[in-house]
Design an enzyme around this catalytic site. Structure first.
Site, PDB file in Angstrom:
ATOM      1  N   ALA A   1      63.578  19.386  36.043  1.00 16.66           N
ATOM      2  CA  ALA A   1      62.566  18.332  35.920  1.00 16.66           C
ATOM      3  C   ALA A   1      61.279  18.932  35.397  1.00 16.66           C
ATOM      4  CB  ALA A   1      62.327  17.669  37.271  1.00 16.66           C
ATOM      5  N   ASP A   2      60.472  18.063  34.818  1.00 16.11           N
ATOM      6  CA  ASP A   2      59.129  18.460  34.427  1.00 16.11           C
ATOM      7  C   ASP A   2      58.208  17.284  34.668  1.00 16.11           C
ATOM      8  OD1 ASP A   2      57.597  20.741  33.177  1.00 16.11           O
ATOM      9  OD2 ASP A   2      56.862  19.012  32.060  1.00 16.11           O
ATOM     10  N   THR A   3      57.014  17.574  35.128  1.00 17.43           N
ATOM     11  CA  THR A   3      56.020  16.550  35.424  1.00 17.43           C
ATOM     12  C   THR A   3      54.705  16.931  34.769  1.00 17.43           C
ATOM     13  OG1 THR A   3      57.057  16.029  37.542  1.00 17.43           O
ATOM     14  CG2 THR A   3      54.752  15.412  37.291  1.00 17.43           C
TER      15      THR A   3
END
Length: 136
Positions: free
Chosen positions: A70-72
């Site tokens: 994931a990346d935020t």
């Protein structure tokens, strides 16, 4: 005899992401991906988050594994804020967000044991209360 599920790998060094998977009851291995997280010229925050999550998953995937990455990114006034360089930078970022609404864009990328991909991008609006000057 029941077939064992494929090994699950979290392609992240984030303690929070590991905590979330653990709370859901998953057994997994952490294998942080080493990818360049620079924003490319002209890249929108959702495209950026999706690209980086995909690169993280691809960096650690091997046939037979299920990899979750994931990346935020936090977006203020249309600009993705990067990771703070240090504590002073983090405080400055928090100060710029205080009393305002910003977006938080997250992409999750799952690579299955045969290389099949499932991915999504989600955006949330977050309103922060004004900061107490004594705390900042």
């Amino acid at each position: 005899m029941a077939e064992q599920p494929p090994p699950l790998v979290l392609a992240s060094a984030s303690p929070r992401r590991a905590e979330l998977l653990s709370r859901l009851g998953y057994v997994f291995e952490v294998q942080a991906a080493d990818v360049d997280e620079s924003v490319l010229v002209g890249e929108t925050p959702p495209v950026y988050a999706a690209r980086v999550a995909g690169e993280k998953a691809t960096a650690v995937w091997e046939p037979g594994l299920v990899v979750v990455a994931a990346d935020t990114c936090v977006v203020l006034d249309g600009v993705a804020l990067g990771k703070p360089a240090d504590a002073a930078d983090a405080l400055a970022m928090l100060g710029s967000l205080a009393g305002r609404t910003h977006s938080v864009v997250t992409s999750v990328h799952v690579l299955g044991p045969d290389g099949e991909v499932d991915a999504f991008v989600s955006t949330a609006l977050v309103r922060m209360t004004p900061a107490d000057p004594e705390v900042m």
